[in-house]
Scaffold this motif. Structure first.
Motif, PDB file in Angstrom:
ATOM      1  N   PHE A 130       0.889  -1.164   0.000  1.00 16.39           N
ATOM      2  CA  PHE A 130       0.000   0.000   0.000  1.00 16.39           C
ATOM      3  C   PHE A 130       0.924   1.210   0.000  1.00 16.39           C
ATOM      4  CE2 PHE A 130      -2.751   3.210   1.914  1.00 16.39           C
ATOM      5  CZ  PHE A 130      -3.950   2.985   1.254  1.00 16.39           C
ATOM      6  N   MET A 132       1.421   4.924   0.079  1.00 16.59           N
ATOM      7  CA  MET A 132       0.824   6.224   0.350  1.00 16.59           C
ATOM      8  C   MET A 132       1.866   7.252   0.808  1.00 16.59           C
ATOM      9  SD  MET A 132      -1.993   7.298   3.219  1.00 16.59           S
ATOM     10  CE  MET A 132      -0.790   7.359   4.512  1.00 16.59           C
ATOM     11  N   THR A 133       2.650   6.899   1.820  1.00 17.14           N
ATOM     12  CA  THR A 133       3.513   7.877   2.503  1.00 17.14           C
ATOM     13  C   THR A 133       4.621   8.406   1.587  1.00 17.14           C
ATOM     14  OG1 THR A 133       3.049   6.696   4.541  1.00 17.14           O
ATOM     15  CG2 THR A 133       4.888   8.229   4.595  1.00 17.14           C
ATOM     16  N   GLY A 139       2.099  11.951   5.195  1.00 12.83           N
ATOM     17  CA  GLY A 139       2.306  10.893   6.201  1.00 12.83           C
ATOM     18  C   GLY A 139       1.075  10.932   7.069  1.00 12.83           C
ATOM     19  N   SER A 140       1.210  11.552   8.254  1.00 15.33           N
ATOM     20  CA  SER A 140       0.019  11.786   9.072  1.00 15.33           C
ATOM     21  C   SER A 140      -0.985  12.636   8.309  1.00 15.33           C
ATOM     22  CB  SER A 140       0.396  12.541  10.356  1.00 15.33           C
ATOM     23  OG  SER A 140       1.387  11.863  11.047  1.00 15.33           O
ATOM     24  N   LEU A 164       8.967   4.395   3.115  1.00 11.22           N
ATOM     25  CA  LEU A 164       8.400   3.563   4.197  1.00 11.22           C
ATOM     26  C   LEU A 164       7.372   2.576   3.649  1.00 11.22           C
ATOM     27  CD1 LEU A 164       8.014   6.363   6.895  1.00 11.22           C
ATOM     28  CD2 LEU A 164       9.473   4.332   7.141  1.00 11.22           C
ATOM     29  N   ILE A 165       7.536   2.177   2.391  1.00  9.60           N
ATOM     30  CA  ILE A 165       6.545   1.299   1.756  1.00  9.60           C
ATOM     31  C   ILE A 165       6.895  -0.161   2.083  1.00  9.60           C
ATOM     32  CG2 ILE A 165       5.422   0.682  -0.411  1.00  9.60           C
ATOM     33  CD1 ILE A 165       5.017   3.649   0.698  1.00  9.60           C
ATOM     34  N   THR A 166       6.116  -0.719   2.996  1.00 13.65           N
ATOM     35  CA  THR A 166       6.430  -2.046   3.525  1.00 13.65           C
ATOM     36  C   THR A 166       6.255  -3.121   2.450  1.00 13.65           C
ATOM     37  OG1 THR A 166       5.701  -1.316   5.691  1.00 13.65           O
ATOM     38  CG2 THR A 166       5.888  -3.696   5.366  1.00 13.65           C
ATOM     39  N   HIS A 223      11.126  -2.029   4.325  1.00 11.21           N
ATOM     40  CA  HIS A 223      10.386  -0.822   3.941  1.00 11.21           C
ATOM     41  C   HIS A 223      11.162  -0.084   2.839  1.00 11.21           C
ATOM     42  CE1 HIS A 223       8.331  -1.773   7.663  1.00 11.21           C
ATOM     43  NE2 HIS A 223       9.490  -1.739   8.282  1.00 11.21           N
ATOM     44  N   ALA A 372       7.894   0.511  16.215  1.00 11.29           N
ATOM     45  CA  ALA A 372       7.278   1.181  15.060  1.00 11.29           C
ATOM     46  C   ALA A 372       5.753   1.220  15.156  1.00 11.29           C
ATOM     47  CB  ALA A 372       7.696   0.469  13.770  1.00 11.29           C
ATOM     48  N   TYR A 376       3.037   3.694  12.886  1.00 13.54           N
ATOM     49  CA  TYR A 376       2.252   3.417  11.672  1.00 13.54           C
ATOM     50  C   TYR A 376       0.770   3.279  11.973  1.00 13.54           C
ATOM     51  CZ  TYR A 376       3.549  -1.447  13.011  1.00 13.54           C
ATOM     52  OH  TYR A 376       3.804  -2.607  13.669  1.00 13.54           O
ATOM     53  N   PRO A 379       0.196   7.747  14.076  1.00  8.95           N
ATOM     54  CA  PRO A 379       0.983   7.884  15.313  1.00  8.95           C
ATOM     55  C   PRO A 379       0.059   8.220  16.490  1.00  8.95           C
ATOM     56  CG  PRO A 379       1.892   9.278  13.553  1.00  8.95           C
ATOM     57  CD  PRO A 379       0.576   8.764  13.064  1.00  8.95           C
ATOM     58  N   GLU A 381       0.017  10.498  18.651  1.00  9.75           N
ATOM     59  CA  GLU A 381      -0.384  11.900  18.810  1.00  9.75           C
ATOM     60  C   GLU A 381      -1.531  12.252  17.869  1.00  9.75           C
ATOM     61  OE1 GLU A 381       2.775  10.921  18.079  1.00  9.75           O
ATOM     62  OE2 GLU A 381       3.363  10.849  20.178  1.00  9.75           O
ATOM     63  N   VAL A 382      -1.500  11.672  16.676  1.00 11.81           N
ATOM     64  CA  VAL A 382      -2.532  12.001  15.688  1.00 11.81           C
ATOM     65  C   VAL A 382      -3.866  11.374  16.118  1.00 11.81           C
ATOM     66  CG1 VAL A 382      -3.187  11.809  13.251  1.00 11.81           C
ATOM     67  CG2 VAL A 382      -0.818  12.304  13.878  1.00 11.81           C
ATOM     68  N   TRP A 385      -5.114  13.506  18.928  1.00 11.64           N
ATOM     69  CA  TRP A 385      -5.595  14.768  18.352  1.00 11.64           C
ATOM     70  C   TRP A 385      -7.041  14.581  17.883  1.00 11.64           C
ATOM     71  CZ3 TRP A 385      -4.997  16.219  12.699  1.00 11.64           C
ATOM     72  CH2 TRP A 385      -5.242  17.569  12.478  1.00 11.64           C
TER      73      TRP A 385
HETATM   74  C1  LIG Z   1       7.316   0.290  10.160  1.00  5.80           C
HETATM   75  C2  LIG Z   1       6.521   1.227   9.297  1.00  5.80           C
HETATM   76  C3  LIG Z   1       5.841   0.714   8.189  1.00  5.80           C
HETATM   77  C4  LIG Z   1       5.114   1.562   7.361  1.00  5.80           C
HETATM   78  N1  LIG Z   1       4.512   1.049   6.241  1.00  5.80           N
HETATM   79  C5  LIG Z   1       3.891   1.880   5.371  1.00  5.80           C
HETATM   80  C6  LIG Z   1       3.316   1.384   4.165  1.00  5.80           C
HETATM   81  O1  LIG Z   1       3.357   0.178   3.870  1.00  5.80           O
HETATM   82  N2  LIG Z   1       2.744   2.264   3.306  1.00  5.80           N
HETATM   83  C7  LIG Z   1       2.678   3.596   3.573  1.00  5.80           C
HETATM   84  O2  LIG Z   1       2.144   4.323   2.760  1.00  5.80           O
HETATM   85  N3  LIG Z   1       3.216   4.105   4.726  1.00  5.80           N
HETATM   86  C8  LIG Z   1       3.816   3.276   5.615  1.00  5.80           C
HETATM   87  N4  LIG Z   1       4.387   3.774   6.758  1.00  5.80           N
HETATM   88  C9  LIG Z   1       4.331   5.188   7.023  1.00  5.80           C
HETATM   89  C10 LIG Z   1       3.373   5.578   8.118  1.00  5.80           C
HETATM   90  O3  LIG Z   1       2.055   5.495   7.648  1.00  5.80           O
HETATM   91  C11 LIG Z   1       3.780   6.955   8.597  1.00  5.80           C
HETATM   92  O4  LIG Z   1       5.037   6.821   9.244  1.00  5.80           O
HETATM   93  C12 LIG Z   1       2.779   7.586   9.504  1.00  5.80           C
HETATM   94  O5  LIG Z   1       1.588   7.874   8.819  1.00  5.80           O
HETATM   95  C13 LIG Z   1       3.321   8.891  10.080  1.00  5.80           C
HETATM   96  O6  LIG Z   1       3.720   9.726   9.052  1.00  5.80           O
HETATM   97  P1  LIG Z   1       5.204  10.300   9.005  1.00  5.80           P
HETATM   98  O7  LIG Z   1       6.176   9.204   9.226  1.00  5.80           O
HETATM   99  O8  LIG Z   1       5.327  11.085   7.753  1.00  5.80           O
HETATM  100  O9  LIG Z   1       5.304  11.244  10.249  1.00  5.80           O
HETATM  101  P2  LIG Z   1       4.796  12.753  10.323  1.00  5.80           P
HETATM  102  O10 LIG Z   1       3.424  12.848   9.796  1.00  5.80           O
HETATM  103  O11 LIG Z   1       5.820  13.628   9.743  1.00  5.80           O
HETATM  104  O12 LIG Z   1       4.755  12.966  11.907  1.00  5.80           O
HETATM  105  C14 LIG Z   1       5.934  13.240  12.659  1.00  5.80           C
HETATM  106  C15 LIG Z   1       5.548  13.488  14.096  1.00  5.80           C
HETATM  107  O13 LIG Z   1       4.605  14.569  14.170  1.00  5.80           O
HETATM  108  C16 LIG Z   1       3.490  14.172  14.916  1.00  5.80           C
HETATM  109  N5  LIG Z   1       2.267  14.820  14.440  1.00  5.80           N
HETATM  110  C17 LIG Z   1       1.791  14.914  13.154  1.00  5.80           C
HETATM  111  N6  LIG Z   1       0.605  15.529  13.147  1.00  5.80           N
HETATM  112  C18 LIG Z   1       0.310  15.826  14.427  1.00  5.80           C
HETATM  113  C19 LIG Z   1      -0.796  16.455  15.068  1.00  5.80           C
HETATM  114  N7  LIG Z   1      -1.845  16.886  14.378  1.00  5.80           N
HETATM  115  N8  LIG Z   1      -0.764  16.583  16.422  1.00  5.80           N
HETATM  116  C20 LIG Z   1       0.273  16.123  17.146  1.00  5.80           C
HETATM  117  N9  LIG Z   1       1.339  15.518  16.590  1.00  5.80           N
HETATM  118  C21 LIG Z   1       1.353  15.377  15.270  1.00  5.80           C
HETATM  119  C22 LIG Z   1       3.395  12.663  14.727  1.00  5.80           C
HETATM  120  O14 LIG Z   1       2.683  12.060  15.783  1.00  5.80           O
HETATM  121  C23 LIG Z   1       4.860  12.275  14.746  1.00  5.80           C
HETATM  122  O15 LIG Z   1       5.277  12.139  16.077  1.00  5.80           O
HETATM  123  C24 LIG Z   1       5.077   2.940   7.635  1.00  5.80           C
HETATM  124  C25 LIG Z   1       5.735   3.438   8.774  1.00  5.80           C
HETATM  125  C26 LIG Z   1       6.452   2.611   9.586  1.00  5.80           C
HETATM  126  C27 LIG Z   1       7.175   3.189  10.766  1.00  5.80           C
END
Ligand SMILES: Cc1cc2nc3c(=O)[nH]c(=O)nc-3n(C[C@H](O)[C@H](O)[C@H](O)COP(=O)(O)OP(=O)(O)OC[C@H]3O[C@@H](n4cnc5c(N)ncnc54)[C@H](O)[C@@H]3O)c2cc1C
Length: 394
Positions: A130, A132-133, A139-140, A164-166, A223, A372, A376, A379, A381-382, A385
């Motif tokens: 999947f 997306m990121t 991400g979030s 981060l595409i698993t 990933h 992790a 994923y 997070p 915090e989100v 929120w």
């Molecule tokens: C092991 C692993 C496997 C994954 N596999 C996939 C996959 O297969 N496909 C895919 O598409 N993605 C994948 N991801 C990505 C995952 O979906 C993202 O890591 C996740 O959505 C967070 O996005 P980000 O890493 O860009 O962090 P960011 O969105 O940049 O967030 C960074 C920090 O800011 C905080 N933050 C963000 N918004 C807020 C808010 N509104 N309030 C408070 N704090 C906030 C977050 O909590 C976090 O601590 C994977 C991630 C990991 C770690």
């Protein structure tokens, strides 16, 4: 009526799965094919065949697609048992991301897409991703998605970069999120939200730049950082309706975040069992360390957390089985369970003393793999929120 008892056949199946994982799967935890980028495909296939032989492969799939069509509560029981080893869900084909992808495809794919992209994953012959990121911001906040899709009347052309595409390395079924760009060949207005597309791994235009070096190693293929450069996909690659990617992602994420909780609950129980055994046999200052209150309190905190996490998961599952979306409850479960189970794993490391950080036991691997989970599928915090906004709104 509140009934927490498990039907006898479900309890028996849970025990059978636990025995299968202990006897057949745990011995693979020291297999060199469990690499720093996760189990490789050869190991995965070997494990899958073991589960197939026991009729334990992809049991969660809908009945019409060959599975048992488990309820959410049944899944909670089965996945917890499978999670005793991080390789258990890999063997039983209920690990992320395939498990969530199968769920999504079973809800959204048309019959042709089901045959081509879903059935080989359900049968354990193929893996899925999947995508997306993105490094640029999505991400979030998927609103920042920068990957684009343009339509020329016949084909979509996709351009963008993901990370981060698993499981990217070696997966055949790709679900890609991209934003449709305005062009004269599209009927009607451009949808505001992003769109999902299906592609086959290895199609020219998909490049896996590298597999990232991460602290976890439980996901097959690790990933990946992925480049889509002029990836041309036929019109029938559209998955569901255009502009609905976030709605479909939600459809996938609510149950998927719970299934993570279920599997990690099993792993945390395993860590606790190792810590308990150690606390009974290791002595310090004239008695087993478990008889020192500082240690027994850590074990007690773990016991309480495991119990609370199970109840939280079961409640959200029960709601979903009653037909509720349970978005709020699954969000609370995901944030609570991921934080609590990580504390359980941390306390287990502490109880083990110095060997806790070594691979003398599997606790160290569970601790690293589980970290992790707090990130994923949203997070902590989100989730908080979103929960906070609902609390204030209601
Ligand atoms: C092991 C692993 C496997 C994954 N596999 C996939 C996959 O297969 N496909 C895919 O598409 N993605 C994948 N991801 C990505 C995952 O979906 C993202 O890591 C996740 O959505 C967070 O996005 P980000 O890493 O860009 O962090 P960011 O969105 O940049 O967030 C960074 C920090 O800011 C905080 N933050 C963000 N918004 C807020 C808010 N509104 N309030 C408070 N704090 C906030 C977050 O909590 C976090 O601590 C994977 C991630 C990991 C770690």
């Amino acid at each position: 009526m509140i009934d927490f008892s498990l039907p006898e056949d479900l309890a028996a199946e849970r025990d059978r799965i636990r025995r299968f994982v202990v006897d057949k799967i745990v011995p693979y935890e020291r297999d060199p094919r469990l690499t720093s980028h996760g189990p490789n495909d050869e190991l995965r296939q070997e494990l899958v065949e073991l589960a197939r032989a026991e009729k334990l492969l992809t049991v969660q799939a809908p009945e019409e697609l060959g599975g048992r069509g488990l309820t959410h509560v049944e899944q909670a029981v089965v996945y917890e048992a499978a999670g005793w080893s991080t390789l258990g869900p890999v063997a039983m084909n209920c690990a992320a991301p395939d498990e969530g992808n199968m769920f999504l495809l079973s809800k959204v794919a048309n019959p042709e897409q089901t045959d081509r992209y879903l059935m080989p994953v359900i049968n354990g012959h193929q893996r899925s991703v999947f995508a997306m990121t993105e490094p640029g911001g999505a991400g979030s906040d998927p609103g920042q998605l920068a990957t684009t899709a343009t339509f020329d009347g016949e084909n979509f052309t996709i351009n963008g970069r993901k990370w981060l595409i698993t499981g990217a390395d070696g997966a055949k079924t790709w679900i890609i999120m991209a934003k449709l760009e305005a062009n004269p060949h599209l009927d009607g207005p451009i949808p505001e939200g992003p769109t999902l597309f299906l592609a086959e791994g290895g199609t020219p235009g998909i490049t896996i730049e590298r597999t990232m070096n991460t602290m976890d190693r439980n996901y097959v293929g690790g990933h990946g950082v992925v480049n889509f450069e002029n990836l041309v996909l036929p019109a029938e690659s559209l998955l569901g309706e255009s502009g609905q990617a976030l709605r479909y992602a939600q459809l996938r994420l609510a149950p998927a975040r719970l299934t993570h909780c279920m599997r990690w609950l099993g792993a945390a129980e395993r860590a606790q069992s190792i810590a308990v055994e150690h606390a009974k046999t290791r002595t310090a200052f004239g008695k087993p360390i478990g008889e020192h209150e500082g240690v027994s309190f850590m074990l007690a905190d773990n016991e309480i957390a495991l119990h609370q996490c199970r109840l939280t998961i079961w409640h959200a599952c029960w709601l979903m089985d009653q037909g509720h979306k349970a978005r709020h409850e699954s969000s609370m479960a995901k944030s609570y369970v991921s934080e609590e189970l990580f504390k359980v794993a941390d306390r287990c490391v502490q109880v083990l003393g110095g060997i806790g950080i070594s691979d003398e036991t599997v606790v160290e691997m569970i601790f690293r793999d589980m970290r992790a989970f707090r990130l994923y599928d949203g997070p902590t915090e989100v989730h908080k929120w979103a929960i906070g906004r609902k609390v204030l709104r209601d």
